[in-house]
Design a protein around this motif. Sequence first.
Motif, mmCIF file in Angstrom:
data_model
loop_
_atom_site.group_PDB
_atom_site.id
_atom_site.type_symbol
_atom_site.label_atom_id
_atom_site.label_comp_id
_atom_site.label_asym_id
_atom_site.label_seq_id
_atom_site.Cartn_x
_atom_site.Cartn_y
_atom_site.Cartn_z
ATOM 1 N N ALA A 222 0.949 -1.231 0.233
ATOM 2 C CA ALA A 222 -0.040 -0.139 0.026
ATOM 3 C C ALA A 222 0.881 1.176 0.279
ATOM 4 O O ALA A 222 0.477 2.135 -0.623
ATOM 5 C CB ALA A 222 -1.001 -0.015 1.199
ATOM 6 N N SER A 223 2.203 1.030 0.691
ATOM 7 C CA SER A 223 2.918 2.202 0.745
ATOM 8 C C SER A 223 3.478 2.554 -0.689
ATOM 9 O O SER A 223 3.504 3.684 -1.290
ATOM 10 C CB SER A 223 3.896 2.130 1.792
ATOM 11 O OG SER A 223 5.007 3.119 1.780
ATOM 12 N N PHE A 224 3.985 1.391 -1.339
ATOM 13 C CA PHE A 224 4.239 1.577 -2.628
ATOM 14 C C PHE A 224 3.281 2.398 -3.606
ATOM 15 O O PHE A 224 3.579 3.329 -4.455
ATOM 16 C CB PHE A 224 4.867 0.333 -3.245
ATOM 17 C CG PHE A 224 5.002 0.603 -4.690
ATOM 18 C CD1 PHE A 224 6.466 0.858 -5.137
ATOM 19 C CD2 PHE A 224 4.066 0.454 -5.647
ATOM 20 C CE1 PHE A 224 6.523 1.083 -6.390
ATOM 21 C CE2 PHE A 224 4.551 0.534 -7.142
ATOM 22 C CZ PHE A 224 5.620 0.745 -7.663
ATOM 23 N N HIS A 225 1.991 1.794 -3.477
ATOM 24 C CA HIS A 225 0.824 2.487 -4.358
ATOM 25 C C HIS A 225 0.812 3.837 -4.136
ATOM 26 O O HIS A 225 0.633 4.577 -5.259
ATOM 27 C CB HIS A 225 -0.390 1.547 -4.019
ATOM 28 C CG HIS A 225 -1.528 1.800 -4.849
ATOM 29 N ND1 HIS A 225 -2.818 1.356 -4.565
ATOM 30 C CD2 HIS A 225 -1.551 2.258 -6.024
ATOM 31 C CE1 HIS A 225 -3.567 1.972 -5.355
ATOM 32 N NE2 HIS A 225 -2.914 2.367 -6.574
ATOM 33 N N GLU A 226 0.698 4.246 -2.952
ATOM 34 C CA GLU A 226 0.457 5.694 -2.407
ATOM 35 C C GLU A 226 1.870 6.414 -3.038
ATOM 36 O O GLU A 226 1.541 7.553 -3.790
ATOM 37 C CB GLU A 226 0.389 5.881 -1.082
ATOM 38 C CG GLU A 226 0.416 7.596 -0.751
ATOM 39 C CD GLU A 226 0.267 7.368 0.849
ATOM 40 O OE1 GLU A 226 -0.125 8.651 1.359
ATOM 41 O OE2 GLU A 226 0.382 6.576 1.446
ATOM 42 N N ALA A 227 2.916 6.166 -2.885
ATOM 43 C CA ALA A 227 4.074 6.645 -3.243
ATOM 44 C C ALA A 227 4.286 6.710 -4.704
ATOM 45 O O ALA A 227 4.752 7.869 -5.444
ATOM 46 C CB ALA A 227 5.342 6.089 -2.771
#
Length: 257
Positions: A222-227
Amino acid sequence: MWRRAGAGSIRRHLAGAGRFARRSPPPPIPAAPSSSSASFYSSPSRHSHGVFWGSMGAPSRRLSNQPGGGACWSCGATGAFLSCGSCGSVQPVDPAVDYFQIFGLKREYNIQGNNLEGKYKDWQKKLHPDLVHSKSEKERGFAAEQSALVIDAYRTLSSPLSRALYLLKLEGIHVDEEKTINDPELLMEMMELREAVNDASDSQTLEKIQSQIKGKLETWSASFHEAFNQKDFDRAVEATQRMRYYERAVEETVKKL
């Protein structure tokens, strides 16, 4: 930390799909590829933060014949993609086509609900070498290349980590796995997970550990998706590093189950 790469290197990356034609095709529905067999608690030198900048843009293509597309080599119909929608002839590999375009997907990280496996099966029904044995030698060669390309695309996009790394490549960012990252806290966590997996004496305990690891993997996913959506590529690369560690940790639990 960043270096600029020419667009030509990205085009070569896409064009490299043709080399898959020389290897024997795997079963019709392969599982997503596993990461390196190296242990998840190994040295962090293989999990890097180095990346390269560049740029690329590939034209949008659909899965059926569309106005303005390429002409079929066999019947001349326009818009021919992997196979011609008019005569069914298999087309040669187009190096400008990326893996998302093969399945008619937007170039984005979240592809849930897009029936990736179903689209993969549909293409293999048209392209698998066993199903085009009556075609000409030329077309069988095209089918072998396209089938291998579709298999590689499916494997890449079906894995969150490989899909994330591929998206970064399409942005001109190559994650260098040879550069060292120093994160004592993460390494300590991996050592503790290693011990927990080794000490687990029953499948219930292992499944509990696996569930915890998958939860952390989903958090970093999810962190990758947001970034990535925010074009914060430093943070996106960092997220893939953590994803790699937790993905390997999951693999270790699977081996012992």
